[in-house]
Scaffold this motif. Structure first.
Motif, PDB file in Angstrom:
ATOM      1  N   SER A 353       0.772  -1.271   0.063  1.00  0.00           N
ATOM      2  CA  SER A 353       0.161  -0.080  -0.070  1.00  0.00           C
ATOM      3  C   SER A 353       0.956   1.234   0.028  1.00  0.00           C
ATOM      4  CB  SER A 353      -1.000  -0.100   1.448  1.00  0.00           C
ATOM      5  OG  SER A 353      -1.319   1.274   1.689  1.00  0.00           O
ATOM      6  N   LEU A 354       0.350   2.390  -0.669  1.00  0.00           N
ATOM      7  CA  LEU A 354       1.513   3.499  -0.925  1.00  0.00           C
ATOM      8  C   LEU A 354       0.675   4.647  -1.229  1.00  0.00           C
ATOM      9  CD1 LEU A 354       4.330   3.834  -1.419  1.00  0.00           C
ATOM     10  CD2 LEU A 354       3.858   3.524  -3.956  1.00  0.00           C
ATOM     11  N   LYS A 355       1.014   5.630  -0.220  1.00  0.00           N
ATOM     12  CA  LYS A 355       0.580   7.040  -0.340  1.00  0.00           C
ATOM     13  C   LYS A 355       1.418   8.090  -0.378  1.00  0.00           C
ATOM     14  CE  LYS A 355      -0.608   5.573   3.782  1.00  0.00           C
ATOM     15  NZ  LYS A 355      -0.226   4.326   4.519  1.00  0.00           N
ATOM     16  N   ALA A 356       1.007   9.190  -1.030  1.00  0.00           N
ATOM     17  CA  ALA A 356       2.075  10.274  -1.056  1.00  0.00           C
ATOM     18  C   ALA A 356       1.122  11.460  -0.304  1.00  0.00           C
ATOM     19  CB  ALA A 356       2.007  10.832  -2.865  1.00  0.00           C
ATOM     20  N   LYS A 357       1.996  12.190   0.267  1.00  0.00           N
ATOM     21  CA  LYS A 357       1.581  13.359   1.007  1.00  0.00           C
ATOM     22  C   LYS A 357       2.225  14.634   0.731  1.00  0.00           C
ATOM     23  CE  LYS A 357      -1.332  11.475   4.356  1.00  0.00           C
ATOM     24  NZ  LYS A 357      -2.502  11.325   3.870  1.00  0.00           N
ATOM     25  N   SER A 358       1.680  15.832   0.620  1.00  0.00           N
ATOM     26  CA  SER A 358       2.487  17.018   0.342  1.00  0.00           C
ATOM     27  C   SER A 358       2.992  17.450   2.105  1.00  0.00           C
ATOM     28  CB  SER A 358       1.745  18.145  -0.116  1.00  0.00           C
ATOM     29  OG  SER A 358       0.879  18.931   0.883  1.00  0.00           O
TER      30      SER A 358
END
Ligand SMILES: Nc1ccn([C@@H]2O[C@H](COP(=O)(O)OP(=O)(O)OP(=O)(O)O)[C@@H](O)[C@H]2O)c(=O)n1
Ligand SMILES: C[C@](O)(CO)[C@H](O)COP(=O)(O)O
Length: 385
Positions: A353-358
């Protein structure tokens, strides 16, 4: 509280089984004798003070076992008969009460041990019994005779007694005693029978071993471990931006590092290595080594996965979050997940599972000066390596 020595007799030759001594064969990854040793060791608070392991004559070398500090393991040399092995174990024991158990009965239960301990006193021994369940014949050459089954019981171990009295009874009866209860009864002492357990069978014949292997495999509880990984790299012009093995072509900035600086691959590698208790990325692939200059971090991740798998672990799941102000990573996440999953566990195509956050404009990552990544990994194994 009554305190017991738990004597495991493992001095036999296993002639009916044949081959390697049955009591040291692996069942579900553990030698047979250790199944009951570990069960007994879990009862330190309930009166088991030590384990005495009786080994075959001339083989008194300590078997490998990470034993609990609270329960010492003593070793004794076996004799030519089971009764002699038992006496040797009783001599090496130090507590007033004793439970004598066959190493060849791996599936002992705590509830059976509790019932036996409760029933035992200075003058009363206790043994588990089960009613004979098949019709019985006595066969002597050609002569076959039916035997009335009523009232016939099979005796199991552990057999539980006051140690000094049992030693005297065994000495009196000599090596012929089939079990401790026989010697105890021959000395006119009181014996209580508790209900035995079918699972507490004695591994005697090759078929018994196959059944025991099946049971042991079914009981092999997986050990689950989690690990945490983290990485940070500066974002600079004129460097490629590679994350999870994916080259992000339209990025004006890339990550600075000795390798290709794929911080997602590094954080994931540290998470799986950490869960397996192995050295981290910085130790395995040092930045001081020319070998890793411009290295493909997905190759390094692959090496880390191999180490983890060799250590007996399966990667079940990885969750990661990349913190990046620029560029937008969401269009690339699916491909990154795919590539990471293929390396981490080819049998589980969706194990990432992969997320990107600013960084919401905060700090150095918020100004586009660096990127960070955290990853967690869940592994399972049998805990034997
Ligand atoms: N001289 C002996 C004989 C037996 N035992 C132990 O007593 C238990 C009795 O089980 P059994 O099936 O009789 O084991 P073996 O004697 O090894 O088997 P076999 O009779 O088939 O040779 C086993 O844990 C065995 O290791 C022992 O410590 N010393
Ligand atoms: C002690 C015992 O397991 C009780 O059933 C049994 O007597 C051992 O007998 P073996 O002939 O040594 O297998």
């Amino acid at each position: 509280m009554k305190r017991f020595s738990f004597v495991i007799v493992a001095g036999g030759s296993g002639s009916r089984m044949g081959g390697e001594r049955k009591q040291f064969r692996l069942l579900g990854g553990r030698p047979m004798w250790r199944w009951s040793a570990e069960m007994a060791a879990s009862m330190a608070e309930e009166g088991i003070g030590e384990i005495v392991l009786v080994l075959p004559r001339g083989e008194v070398t300590p078997p490998p076992w990470r034993q609990s500090a609270r329960i010492p393991l003593r070793l004794a040399g076996g004799g030519a008969s089971r009764a002699e092995s038992v006496l040797s174990g009783l001599n090496a024991a130090s507590f007033d009460y004793v439970m004598v158990h066959d190493a060849a009965r791996p599936f002992i239960s705590i509830s059976l041990m509790r019932r036996l301990m409760e029933e035992t006193s200075e003058g009363v021994g206790a043994v588990p019994v089960l009613p004979a369940s098949d019709a019985i014949k006595r066969i002597d050459g050609e002569r076959v005779e039916a035997v009335d089954r009523d009232g016939l019981y099979m005796t199991q171990t552990p057999q539980s007694f006051y140690r000094p009295t049992l030693m005297a009874a065994l000495r009196e009866r000599g090596p012929a005693a089939k079990d401790e209860a026989e010697a105890w009864l021959a000395s006119g002492l009181e014996l209580h029978c508790v209900e035995g357990e079918r699972l507490n069978f004695k591994v005697t014949w090759p078929d018994d071993l196959h059944i025991a292997e099946r049971i042991a495999e079914g009981r092999r509880a997986p050990t689950v471990r989690t690990g945490l990984g983290y990485d940070v790299h500066r974002l600079v012009p004129e460097r490629p931006l590679i994350l999870g093995g994916v080259l992000i072509e339209d990025s004006p900035l890339g990550l600075l590092g000795h390798s290709d600086a794929d911080l997602l691959a590094h954080a994931v590698a540290d998470a799986i290595l950490g869960a397996a208790g192995l050295p981290d990325v910085g130790t395995l692939f040092p930045a001081s080594s020319e070998e890793y200059r411009d290295a493909d971090s997905m190759e390094l991740l692959k090496t880390a996965v191999d180490l983890v798998v060799e250590a007996g672990w399966t990667i079940a799941w990885v969750d990661a979050v990349v913190q990046a102000q620029v560029p937008r990573l969401s269009p690339h996440l699916v491909e990154m997940r795919k590539r990471l999953s293929a390396i981490l566990n080819p049998d589980l195509p969706n194990c990432v599972s992969l997320k990107a956050k600013s960084a919401e404009g905060t700090g150095d990552p918020g100004l586009g000066g660096s990127m960070t990544c955290w990853a967690s990994a869940t592994l399972y194994g049998d805990g034997t390596r």
